[in-house]
Design an enzyme around this catalytic site. Sequence first.
Site, PDB file in Angstrom:
ATOM      1  CB  SER A  89      -0.911   0.010   1.229  1.00 22.37           C
ATOM      2  OG  SER A  89      -0.153   0.215   2.409  1.00 22.37           O
ATOM      3  CE1 TYR A 107      -2.618  -8.377  -1.773  1.00 21.33           C
ATOM      4  CE2 TYR A 107      -0.603  -7.059  -1.698  1.00 21.33           C
ATOM      5  CZ  TYR A 107      -1.485  -7.937  -1.089  1.00 21.33           C
ATOM      6  OH  TYR A 107      -1.251  -8.356   0.202  1.00 21.33           O
TER       7      TYR A 107
END
Length: 268
Positions: free
Chosen positions: A162, A174
């Site tokens: 992230s 993802y």
Amino acid sequence: MSSSIPSQSAPAEPQTKIALESKVIAITGANRGIGLGVAECCLVNGAAKVYSIDIGETGDEFQELSTRFPNQVFAVQGDVTQETSISAAVDKIVEEAGALHGMVVNAGRTNHRAALDFTTEEIEALFSVNLFGAFYTARCAARAFIKLGIKGAIVFTASMASYRPSKRVPSTPYGASKAGIRNMTHTLAMEWAQYGIRVNSVSPGLVNTAMTYWVPQQPDWEQQLKYYGGFPRLAEVQELGGAYVYLLSDAASYTTSIDIPVNGVIGI
Ligand code: NAD
């Protein structure tokens, strides 16, 4: 003149012990992998009951944990991509255990392809578990906390993906789904503070689970990890548990809207 700012929501008896005594914790995707490791850490740290909500079957590792902690660890079928399914699973847990104090929103999947090669189906499947499923799970938990009058804790499993892309194993959806989770953490923490609900996340790096089976298959993978700096190995699932236990515990009663990265490999 009063010298202190009145505090409406501080616990009557502030706790500093990092423990989960008498708490009921639900974890999505805990039949194996990181979720199961977190379940073990919760039990070792005093949780009364831990429920895995998972779409898959339990295996030997789950049975071993059930044997070590009899009548404290349970598996409930649930598909996070269907809000009705996750809601029914949460209802079942509350009915059986009589309470719910923490929800670890952990179920996830991955797929590694160059952005131009992803099929529409693959992108949708990934977002539907990692992002939509995480949102549905958090909402179902929050509804249960509010109904029960419990100041519950939600902990998402985000990812180091992230924060930054991996050059070796790119996965645009993802990374985007996990960045979405961290954004959701901040927004939900803000929205649900009025109920005393705390919302945080943990961002693992590379962890030794079925999801990373391909890492040790790479030639010279330990050398490659050394190149990135930090520990030249994958994390074992139990090494993540402390971060989750802390965020689920009353010791974190003033901690919300944060992410704890647990990443021994610095630069990947
Ligand atoms: P895993 O594949 O070992 O376990 C995932 C679990 O989620 C499985 O038990 C699976 O049955 C369950 N699941 C999948 N889809 C589901 C659905 N629709 N509803 C309910 N359950 C479902 O993976 P893991 O490595 O333990 O990953 C757990 C979480 O950690 C994921 O969110 C993953 O993205 C994240 N993560 C993993 C790593 C890593 O290196 N393994 C790193 C960072 C983040």
